[in-house]
Design a protein around this motif. Structure first.
Motif, PDB file in Angstrom:
ATOM      1  N   GLY A 233       0.851  -1.201   0.000  1.00  0.00           N
ATOM      2  CA  GLY A 233       0.000   0.000   0.000  1.00  0.00           C
ATOM      3  C   GLY A 233       0.875   1.234   0.000  1.00  0.00           C
ATOM      4  O   GLY A 233       1.742   1.390  -0.842  1.00  0.00           O
ATOM      5  N   THR A 235       1.289   4.218  -1.026  1.00  0.00           N
ATOM      6  CA  THR A 235       1.412   5.289  -2.018  1.00  0.00           C
ATOM      7  C   THR A 235       0.184   6.174  -2.120  1.00  0.00           C
ATOM      8  O   THR A 235       0.261   7.276  -2.662  1.00  0.00           O
ATOM      9  N   GLY A 237      -1.896   5.803  -4.205  1.00  0.00           N
ATOM     10  CA  GLY A 237      -2.084   5.963  -5.648  1.00  0.00           C
ATOM     11  C   GLY A 237      -1.604   7.302  -6.182  1.00  0.00           C
ATOM     12  O   GLY A 237      -1.915   7.679  -7.312  1.00  0.00           O
ATOM     13  N   THR A 250       5.213   9.123  -5.692  1.00  0.00           N
ATOM     14  CA  THR A 250       4.849   7.815  -5.148  1.00  0.00           C
ATOM     15  C   THR A 250       5.138   7.717  -3.651  1.00  0.00           C
ATOM     16  O   THR A 250       4.688   6.785  -3.004  1.00  0.00           O
ATOM     17  N   LYS A 260      -0.162   2.382  -8.355  1.00  0.00           N
ATOM     18  CA  LYS A 260      -1.335   1.641  -7.893  1.00  0.00           C
ATOM     19  C   LYS A 260      -1.677   0.575  -8.923  1.00  0.00           C
ATOM     20  O   LYS A 260      -1.313   0.663 -10.097  1.00  0.00           O
ATOM     21  N   SER A 274      -2.124  -1.120  -3.517  1.00  0.00           N
ATOM     22  CA  SER A 274      -3.434  -0.532  -3.258  1.00  0.00           C
ATOM     23  C   SER A 274      -3.321   0.983  -3.147  1.00  0.00           C
ATOM     24  O   SER A 274      -2.410   1.507  -2.501  1.00  0.00           O
ATOM     25  N   ALA A 275      -4.267   1.687  -3.768  1.00  0.00           N
ATOM     26  CA  ALA A 275      -4.331   3.141  -3.618  1.00  0.00           C
ATOM     27  C   ALA A 275      -4.897   3.549  -2.268  1.00  0.00           C
ATOM     28  O   ALA A 275      -4.854   4.725  -1.913  1.00  0.00           O
ATOM     29  N   CYS A 289      -8.065  10.251  -8.075  1.00  0.00           N
ATOM     30  CA  CYS A 289      -7.510   9.056  -7.427  1.00  0.00           C
ATOM     31  C   CYS A 289      -8.427   8.662  -6.279  1.00  0.00           C
ATOM     32  O   CYS A 289      -8.152   8.958  -5.111  1.00  0.00           O
TER      33      CYS A 289
END
Length: 322
Positions: A233, A235, A237, A250, A260, A274-275, A289
């Protein structure tokens, strides 16, 4: 001079228009999109040939506050998907009193087979930060107040979820043997891959790695040891993205194309990032996003072996409604 041709008036109108657009964007990103929770569907041929399919729900970056009732209600609906396995890749908390809200939201999902690792915002609370620091990948980390991660871990494990932090965990779900292992959050340099190093059980039909932040050094280690899939996870996204361009940052060392969704890492490993479902309370905005969870349907690699192309097109999003 023609009416309205005064340069100063044109500048004033442009400035007013820009201010209006910025205000509208701020309202949209903080009020609408931040709460437009969505479910992403992904299908990928990853399992050993002859395996039955496996439905894996990936949840990450909830960043829960006690008063986020809309988010809590949306997460509670995810149990109706009846996943075979739940994977939580951390950053569940954003407040010291949020553990009950997280546990109640996950509800029935905690009664299903589950694996988890924690992120920095399970250990430490959020702090205000200069947003431009995110453009520098190696900026100095600062931590907020300690969070009750031990209470969250106890709640997860008491309900049956397995803590994969620096541990090898094996389980069988839906007729699929899963060999899994995870590391603590590389973003704050808590990862100790040497504690789980080595090839996973060759009899497993899925070899699954877990990490909060998808740092290349960790991904390379999982790939070298022969893992099929790593889930991460962190980030968000990109969180604030530019339509047609994507993420600007990122917040780790992977490239923007992997910020993502599903991608290939190395010759034969898949990576799913995962975003996430939340934001820091000090940056409560998302743009282009949406917050999301992902339901991955893992299928068998076709007989005959060889490299299998993973479909990297972005699947459609569905809003889970109550």
């Amino acid at each position: 001079m023609l009416p309205g041709s005064d340069p100063s008036s044109r500048v004033a109108r442009l400035a007013a228009g820009a201010a209006g657009a910025a205000a509208a964007g701020l309202v949209y990103s903080t009020v609408i999109e931040r709460n437009a929770f969505a479910l992403r569907h992904v299908t990928a041929p990853i399992l050993e040939p002859g395996s039955s399919s496996l439905r894996v729900l990936h949840i990450s970056d909830i960043h829960m506050m006690p008063n986020q009732h809309l988010k809590q209600a949306w997460i509670s609906e995810l149990d109706s998907l009846e996943p075979d396995l739940v994977v939580n890749t951390g950053d569940n908390l954003a407040h010291p009193n949020a553990v009950p809200a997280v546990v109640q939201s996950l509800g029935g999902l905690l009664s299903r087979p589950g694996l988890f690792v924690f992120g920095s915002n399970d250990y430490f609370g959020p702090k205000p930060k200069n947003p431009f620091k995110y453009f520098k990948k190696d900026h100095k980390r600062t931590h907020g107040e300690p969070l009750p991660w031990q209470d969250l871990r106890a709640a997860f494990t008491e309900r049956g979820w397995l803590d994969a932090t620096h541990a090898v965990r094996e389980l069988e779900v839906a007729g699929v043997r899963v060999a899994s292992a995870g590391v603590d959050d590389p973003h704050i340099e808590r990862d100790r891959y040497e504690t789980i190093a080595g090839r996973p059980n060759p009899l497993a039909q899925l070899r699954l790695g877990l990490t909060h932040s998808p740092e290349p050094r960790v991904l390379d280690a999982f790939a070298d040891d022969g893992y099929d899939l790593v889930m991460a996870g962190h980030t968000h996204g990109g969180q604030l993205c530019v339509p047609g361009y994507g993420a600007l940052v990122t917040n780790c060392h992977i490239d923007r194309s992997r910020v993502k969704g599903l991608s290939r890492w190395g010759a034969s490993m898949a990576l799913h990032v995962s975003a996430g479902l939340g934001t820091s309370p000090y940056a409560p905005a998302r743009f282009s996003c949406r917050p999301e969870a992902t339901l991955l349907t893992l299928t068998a690699v076709p007989n005959g072996g060889g490299d299998v192309d993973i479909d990297l097109t972005l699947p459609s999003l569905e809003v889970v409604t109550s």
